[in-house]
Design an enzyme around this catalytic site. Structure first.
Site, PDB file in Angstrom:
ATOM      1  N   GLY A   9       0.696  -1.224   0.208  1.00 55.37           N
ATOM      2  CA  GLY A   9      -0.160   0.109   0.227  1.00 55.37           C
ATOM      3  C   GLY A   9       0.819   1.109   0.059  1.00 55.37           C
ATOM      4  N   GLY A  12      -0.489   4.700  -0.972  1.00 56.84           N
ATOM      5  CA  GLY A  12      -1.731   5.664  -0.414  1.00 56.84           C
ATOM      6  C   GLY A  12      -0.841   6.860   0.464  1.00 56.84           C
ATOM      7  N   GLN A  13      -1.855   7.519   1.063  1.00 56.84           N
ATOM      8  CA  GLN A  13      -1.595   8.786   1.636  1.00 56.84           C
ATOM      9  C   GLN A  13      -0.342   8.640   2.614  1.00 56.84           C
ATOM     10  OE1 GLN A  13      -4.288  10.323   4.512  1.00 56.84           O
ATOM     11  NE2 GLN A  13      -3.869  12.504   4.091  1.00 56.84           N
ATOM     12  N   ASP A  35       2.220  -1.961  -4.477  1.00 56.84           N
ATOM     13  CA  ASP A  35       0.682  -1.718  -4.483  1.00 56.84           C
ATOM     14  C   ASP A  35      -0.102  -2.269  -5.397  1.00 56.84           C
ATOM     15  OD1 ASP A  35      -1.739  -0.087  -3.918  1.00 56.84           O
ATOM     16  OD2 ASP A  35      -0.508   1.522  -3.225  1.00 56.84           O
ATOM     17  N   ILE A  36      -1.459  -2.152  -5.565  1.00 58.08           N
ATOM     18  CA  ILE A  36      -2.162  -2.936  -6.408  1.00 58.08           C
ATOM     19  C   ILE A  36      -2.211  -2.341  -8.172  1.00 58.08           C
ATOM     20  CG2 ILE A  36      -4.367  -1.708  -6.258  1.00 58.08           C
ATOM     21  CD1 ILE A  36      -5.250  -5.112  -6.050  1.00 58.08           C
ATOM     22  N   ARG A  37      -1.471  -1.262  -8.145  1.00 58.19           N
ATOM     23  CA  ARG A  37      -1.358  -0.678  -9.498  1.00 58.19           C
ATOM     24  C   ARG A  37      -0.001  -0.043  -9.488  1.00 58.19           C
ATOM     25  NH1 ARG A  37      -6.687   0.495  -8.688  1.00 58.19           N
ATOM     26  NH2 ARG A  37      -5.998   2.934  -7.781  1.00 58.19           N
ATOM     27  N   TYR A 143     -14.868   0.206   9.096  1.00 59.23           N
ATOM     28  CA  TYR A 143     -13.404   0.576   9.402  1.00 59.23           C
ATOM     29  C   TYR A 143     -12.953   0.390  10.792  1.00 59.23           C
ATOM     30  CZ  TYR A 143      -9.170   3.407   9.104  1.00 59.23           C
ATOM     31  OH  TYR A 143      -7.653   3.661   9.217  1.00 59.23           O
ATOM     32  N   LYS A 147     -10.528  -2.324  12.120  1.00 57.17           N
ATOM     33  CA  LYS A 147      -9.478  -1.956  12.993  1.00 57.17           C
ATOM     34  C   LYS A 147      -9.386  -2.530  14.397  1.00 57.17           C
ATOM     35  CE  LYS A 147      -6.814   0.173   9.828  1.00 57.17           C
ATOM     36  NZ  LYS A 147      -5.679  -0.373   9.490  1.00 57.17           N
TER      37      LYS A 147
END
Length: 312
Positions: A9, A12-13, A35-37, A143, A147
């Site tokens: 990931g 991401g941010q 990452d996925i892409r 979410y 978590k």
């Protein structure tokens, strides 16, 4: 010996800035971003990058073996507001990616795991001010539920299998280098972009919604420092409370007006208001400060100045 790090990931941010900081610290070749892409971004272009689906155990295991990975930072997740639109997928991604990494650590294929939790683990019944490390946790979002369950599994894998897993409960995170990623606290990022571009912002939360926030620089420091800490200093294996500042949209707007006097804010609360109302207003993070020396550098004033300088 430098660790060999895999970040899942990484686009991401948090992953974006974490990757760059870890590469500076441990050497570009020792930090594998994934990452996925494969996007045309600094993270992809500035060092080793692999396409990986966080839900595919075999792909992750293959990367761990090929690159002789010691530490995994699992940053892939569907955030609060986005997750509410697709609860089943959010649960699948947030939970099964964690199991994959914990099971690799259990099998002794990796030495250390970082997994981020969030203030979303708390709920409407949690004490709102100075929320303690140990308290009522009845999250009301998918979410938050994922978590909270993840925290329990991290602690279980540590207690039963001796897995070295480390975690912090991030508050809302504010960054100039990556756009918002679908979280409820994202107004505090978006407001800066709109203030500079349009001199006005319509906030999706009410004016007095107070939430715990943190500047990304501090969040990255905390993430790296908890992983660098000696194992005996890490006494909590679910997830540590982490805090820096708390403010309302009214307060951040007033701070922005000091730099951009013509800035105007209006309020039009949407479905995210209900999520925000279920979260704490401020966090007590005494354990993180005591156990592994956590200390934040940015407050509302210094963060606002830094955001506006960078975005301008």
């Amino acid at each position: 010996m430098n660790p060999k790090i895999l970040i899942i990931g990484a686009c991401g941010q948090i992953g974006t800035e974490l990757t760059q900081k870890l590469r500076k610290l441990y050497g570009t070749e020792n930090v594998i971003a994934s990452d996925i892409r494969k996007l045309n971004t600094d993270v992809v272009n500035s060092g080793p990058f692999e396409v990986v689906n966080a839900l595919d155990f075999n792909q992750i295991e293959h990367l761990v073996e090929v690159h002789q990975i010691t530490d995994v930072y699992l940053m892939a997740a569907l955030l609060s507001a986005t997750a509410e639109k697709n609860p089943a997928f959010a649960w699948d991604l947030n939970m099964n990616s964690l199991f994959h990494v914990l099971n690799l650590a259990k099998a002794k294929k990796i030495q250390k795991v970082f997994w981020p939790s969030s203030i979303a683990v708390f709920g409407p019944t949690t004490p709102k001010e100075n929320t303690p490390q140990y308290t009522v946790m009845e999250p009301s979002t998918v979410y938050g539920i994922s978590k909270q369950a993840g925290e329990r599994w991290c602690e279980y894998y540590h207690n039963i299998y001796g897995v070295d897993v480390r975690s912090i409960r991030y508050p809302g995170l504010i960054s100039w280098s990556t756009p918002p990623g679908g979280g409820t606290t994202d107004y505090a990022v978006d407001i800066f972009y709109k203030a500079i571009a349009d001199k006005k912002y319509e906030c999706f939360l009410s004016s007095e919604t107070k939430m715990p926030m943190m500047y990304m620089d501090d969040a990255i420091d905390a993430t790296i420092n908890i992983m660098k800490a000696p194992a005996e200093e890490i006494k909590i294996h679910s997830s540590y409370n982490l805090a820096a500042m708390s403010f309302t949209p009214t307060e951040i707007a007033a701070e922005i007006k000091k730099h951009i006097p013509e800035f105007e804010i209006t309020y039009n609360p949407d479905f995210r208001q209900k999520i925000a109302d279920s979260w704490p207003a401020s966090i007590d993070d005494a354990e993180a400060r005591e156990d592994w020396g956590w200390n934040h550098k940015f407050d509302l004033e210094s963060m606002t100045k830094d955001m506006i300088e960078h975005l301008s």
